[in-house]
Design an enzyme around this catalytic site. Structure first.
Site: not given
Length: 352
Positions: A223, A264-266
């Site tokens: 992201i 985390g944002d993957e």
């Protein structure tokens, strides 16, 4: 009459007096009746507390003590058995009817069939207590038969109630085990699979991929612009953004695909049962549109971007670790070329 006959007659008279509860001592029947009253009190209190039925416990205890006093007074003053039986029967029949009412109205809380049986036997016991003392007064020989009948009904009542409670505990244990497994294999924030469970599910995906003309695509999603949102708006907003992104990822993929959060944002999507490489392009083209629509949290809009890398089994690797590495390389190719798009790994590509 000899001395032996006199002794035997005296013993028999003493036993009769003891069983009948005469003034010479509290008889077995009187003792049994007093304990039976306490048992009915405990039954109703137990059911009321277990099913959270609002009752005034103090008045239940007062009623039970009143009947115990009635039994003691009946023994002390030699009250006629019919009158003594009427007081005890009224109490026991009333409490058993109440127990049956609780079991019937709370039957859906446990096993309905077993609690219905508990309610039925409680009502039958109430009728038994309401009538048995009258029958015994007219036909004393009925005492033994009535005792056996009451015992069978009590056994049915308690066994059905116990079975319902044990089945409830078993159900709760299974549900707790299921929740524990969910916690072990799911990402607690988004509800997607975690990396550990993704690895286990990948083995199943490979079984499907062994069929003719079947491929598996590993899609690595990073992201873009998430960190500035998380830093400026706070972790609560960041969490809401991640949960919304996970929900969009689910909607954009098929029910047979595996969706996981690996960082985390993957995120990773493992798409199975792909017969043509063009199907991979269709999915990869759809994901950026689905994941980059403006998000609103607390009335404020947030714009995300995505960098997506794709690898294929068996062309780019035969293990999940190899395929993730290739998809990661492809994802960095997109990041290096302006972000917000997808790239399918090609053999020999270096990490950007």
């Amino acid at each position: 009459m000899g001395d032996g006959d006199a002794v035997r007659a005296g013993v028999a008279a003493g036993l009769v007096a003891l069983l009948d509860g005469g003034k010479g001592g509290i008889g077995v029947i009187s003792t049994y009746t007093a304990l039976n009253v306490l048992e009915k009190l405990c039954l109703v209190i137990g059911l009321a507390r277990f099913f959270e039925v609002p009752v005034r416990m103090r008045w239940l205890v007062v009623a039970a003590l009143g009947v115990e006093a009635w039994i003691f007074a009946g023994w002390a003053i030699g009250m006629p058995s019919l009158l003594r039986g009427a007081g005890v029967a009224a109490f026991n029949a009333g409490f058993l009817a109440w127990a049956g009412w609780i079991a019937w109205h709370r039957r859906d809380a446990l096993d309905p069939r077993l609690l219905s049986l508990t309610a039925l036997t409680s009502v039958l016991l109430a009728l038994h207590w309401a009538s048995a003392f009258l029958i015994i007064d007219r036909q004393p020989g009925w005492f033994t038969h009535g005792f056996m009948l009451g015992t069978l009904l009590v056994l049915a009542q308690y066994f059905s109630l116990l079975a319902a409670v044990l089945l409830s505990f078993q159900k709760r244990l299974l549900e707790a085990e299921s929740r524990a497994l969910d916690m072990a294999f799911q990402d607690p924030l988004t509800g997607l699979s975690n990396q550990r469970y993704m690895c286990a599910l990948f083995e199943n995906a490979l079984i499907l991929a062994t069929r003719p003309h079947q491929q598996v695509a590993v899609i690595f999603i990073d992201i873009d612009n998430f960190k500035p949102i998380n830093d400026r708006a706070g972790h609560r907003v960041g969490d809401e953004v991640l949960k919304a992104t996970a929900a969009r990822l689910r909607r954009a993929t098929r029910s047979t695909d595996i969706c996981a959060r690996v960082g985390g944002d993957e995120f990773v999507a493992i798409c199975t049962q792909l017969e043509q490489e063009e199907h991979v392009h269709e999915i990869a083209r759809k994901l950026p549109h689905a994941l980059t629509e403006v998000l609103e949290v607390d009335g404020k809009p947030y714009q995300l971007g995505v960098s997506i890398g794709v690898s294929l089994y068996p062309q780019h690797g035969t293990t999940l670790a190899e395929l993730l590495e290739c998809a990661d390389r492809a994802m960095y190719r997109i990041k290096g070329s302006g972000k917000n798009g997808y790239h399918i790994h090609a053999a020999g590509e270096p990490r950007a």
